[in-house]
Design a protein around this motif. Sequence first.
Motif, PDB file in Angstrom:
ATOM      1  N   ARG A 122     -10.971   3.472   7.236  1.00  0.00           N
ATOM      2  CA  ARG A 122     -11.157   2.139   7.806  1.00  0.00           C
ATOM      3  C   ARG A 122      -9.855   1.365   7.677  1.00  0.00           C
ATOM      4  NH1 ARG A 122     -16.771   1.736   4.425  1.00  0.00           N
ATOM      5  NH2 ARG A 122     -17.801   3.440   5.549  1.00  0.00           N
ATOM      6  N   GLY A 123      -8.799   1.933   8.236  1.00  0.00           N
ATOM      7  CA  GLY A 123      -7.508   1.269   8.143  1.00  0.00           C
ATOM      8  C   GLY A 123      -6.408   2.229   8.534  1.00  0.00           C
ATOM      9  N   GLU A 180      -9.610   2.413   2.840  1.00  0.00           N
ATOM     10  CA  GLU A 180      -9.658   1.147   3.569  1.00  0.00           C
ATOM     11  C   GLU A 180      -8.305   0.450   3.563  1.00  0.00           C
ATOM     12  OE1 GLU A 180     -14.230   0.017   2.211  1.00  0.00           O
ATOM     13  OE2 GLU A 180     -12.585  -1.290   1.680  1.00  0.00           O
ATOM     14  N   GLY A 181      -8.020  -0.298   4.617  1.00  0.00           N
ATOM     15  CA  GLY A 181      -6.787  -1.092   4.675  1.00  0.00           C
ATOM     16  C   GLY A 181      -5.570  -0.191   4.798  1.00  0.00           C
ATOM     17  N   VAL A 198      -3.299   2.372   3.088  1.00  0.00           N
ATOM     18  CA  VAL A 198      -3.292   3.292   1.953  1.00  0.00           C
ATOM     19  C   VAL A 198      -2.201   4.330   2.177  1.00  0.00           C
ATOM     20  CG1 VAL A 198      -4.620   5.084   0.753  1.00  0.00           C
ATOM     21  CG2 VAL A 198      -5.750   2.973   1.469  1.00  0.00           C
ATOM     22  N   LYS A 219      -8.487   1.348  -1.535  1.00  0.00           N
ATOM     23  CA  LYS A 219      -8.190   0.293  -0.572  1.00  0.00           C
ATOM     24  C   LYS A 219      -6.795  -0.281  -0.832  1.00  0.00           C
ATOM     25  CE  LYS A 219     -10.067  -4.215   0.694  1.00  0.00           C
ATOM     26  NZ  LYS A 219     -10.951  -5.301   0.266  1.00  0.00           N
ATOM     27  N   ASP A 220      -6.022  -0.487   0.207  1.00  0.00           N
ATOM     28  CA  ASP A 220      -4.730  -1.181   0.129  1.00  0.00           C
ATOM     29  C   ASP A 220      -3.908  -0.756  -1.091  1.00  0.00           C
ATOM     30  OD1 ASP A 220      -5.009  -2.755   2.462  1.00  0.00           O
ATOM     31  OD2 ASP A 220      -6.332  -4.123   1.392  1.00  0.00           O
ATOM     32  N   ASP A 264      -8.215  -0.543  -5.906  1.00  0.00           N
ATOM     33  CA  ASP A 264      -8.055  -1.637  -4.943  1.00  0.00           C
ATOM     34  C   ASP A 264      -6.720  -2.346  -5.195  1.00  0.00           C
ATOM     35  OD1 ASP A 264      -8.287  -3.790  -3.249  1.00  0.00           O
ATOM     36  OD2 ASP A 264     -10.117  -4.592  -4.145  1.00  0.00           O
TER      37      ASP A 264
END
Length: 454
Positions: A261-262, A279-280, A282, A297-298, A314
Amino acid sequence: MSLSIVILAAGKGSRMKSALPKVMHTLAGTTLLEHVIATAQTLSPLSMAVVCGNGADQVLPILEKKGIAAIMQHEQCGTGHAVIQAGSVFNDVDQVLVLYGDVPLTQAATLKQLIESGDINSLTILTTKLDDPTGYGRIVRNGDGDIICITEQKDADKATLSIQEVNSGIMVLPAKWLTDSLNKLNNNNAQGEYYLTDMIAVAVADGLAINTVCCQDNAEVAGVNTRQQLAELERHYQWLKAKELMANGVTLADPARLDIRGNITTGLDVYIDVNVILEGDVTFADNVKIGANCIIKDSFIGQGSIVLPNSMIDSSKVGEGVNIGPFARLRPGTVLADKAKIGNFVETKNANIGEGSKVNHLSYIGDTDMGKNVNIGAGTITCNYDGANKHRTTIGDNVFIGSDSQLVAPVMVAEGATIGAGTTLRKDAAAEALTLTKTVQKTVAGWKRPVKKT
Ligand code: UD1
Ligand code: CA
């Protein structure tokens, strides 16, 4: 040729059976509308607007944030009616590209091809051929293969229903002609709506040339009308992303059990086990291994680092040769230097963990600066919050903290210090010395354990 883009997003999406407007449902973590907007922006149009209506209170904040104009369609009287509302957006350009907010996966290259094949005297429709065309408008051609109209599913007779070439809804039209001709639409059809698709018959009558670009990949033109279609498109998108990763040298234990999702950047020989969610933004450097059931995430994970199963990371930065998990939780602001180790049931937040330092079991390390080669015993807690403010804990190189210690911040443990097990540290600890809070151990002779009542 100058271009305007109008994105239709006012419909309710009744078939979704949802309180959320359809275009606010997400695919790969991003709303359908934002997928369409992102693609549209790559075409650098002179002007662009989104037609909103249903759920506008939820759609408008997104448009505001992105600085995109919103056009209100207070009553949803059809896709043609929606374009009429947006007339001011395209009154001084050559071409208008109409996009549907519920068709999220069209590629920019396909749209470019569409735009290039139209001009001020011709109109181009993006079509595709489907084994099951149910629900879509059908492209109706005459004996010579020329398009005569588009007929909607609900208005089609049996012969028309068997046509497999369908309308994606996406078309590029000459702006001046459209402005002058939209008033020719009527709503004499099964849904009592003003259909944009009826502009094709108007164009035929006006002698405009009508082209089609037939898209090979059905997913590019697939509209989301139901939750099942949304799920199917999500899986298709995830398969594309998984293929991209594999092509870049990543081994996936099961490409069907990874969700992206990113934007993911990967080095060589990365291994990702099953049920991982990324996500984001990575990044995994070379030889990173991600265990099953991790959510990342990120974050950046450095070369050769291993994330064991069931860990969550995260907004963190992880160095090289680091071991994380299983069951670790790295919260935002965690920075792990090379060869650090974060073990099971450890939570970190706003913490710098130095090279080779180990937090192996059941600890909370928050708002902390930790040096090199520190060993944190099981059950250590940095008490960083006094109920109103957060305070930092500083731990020097080569410190050893005994199990079940509480470090009440703000507090400093100087280089080489040893903290005895079970210590509640309220004052700074001196370098190269043992600091402990003593509790007296006593034995109660003759004490009996309670027994269950019979
Ligand atoms: C539409 C097309 C159909 C095409 C299909 C492709 C028409 C009449 N039909 O049908 O030929 O095969 O898309 O996916 O255009 N919208 C508004 N205002 C309205 C009505 C709709 O903004 O008054 C927006 C919706 O939010 C949606 C888009 O237009 O984003 C399409 O509307 P939808 O009702 O989903 O049309 P379809 O029945 O799918
Ligand atoms: Ca639709």
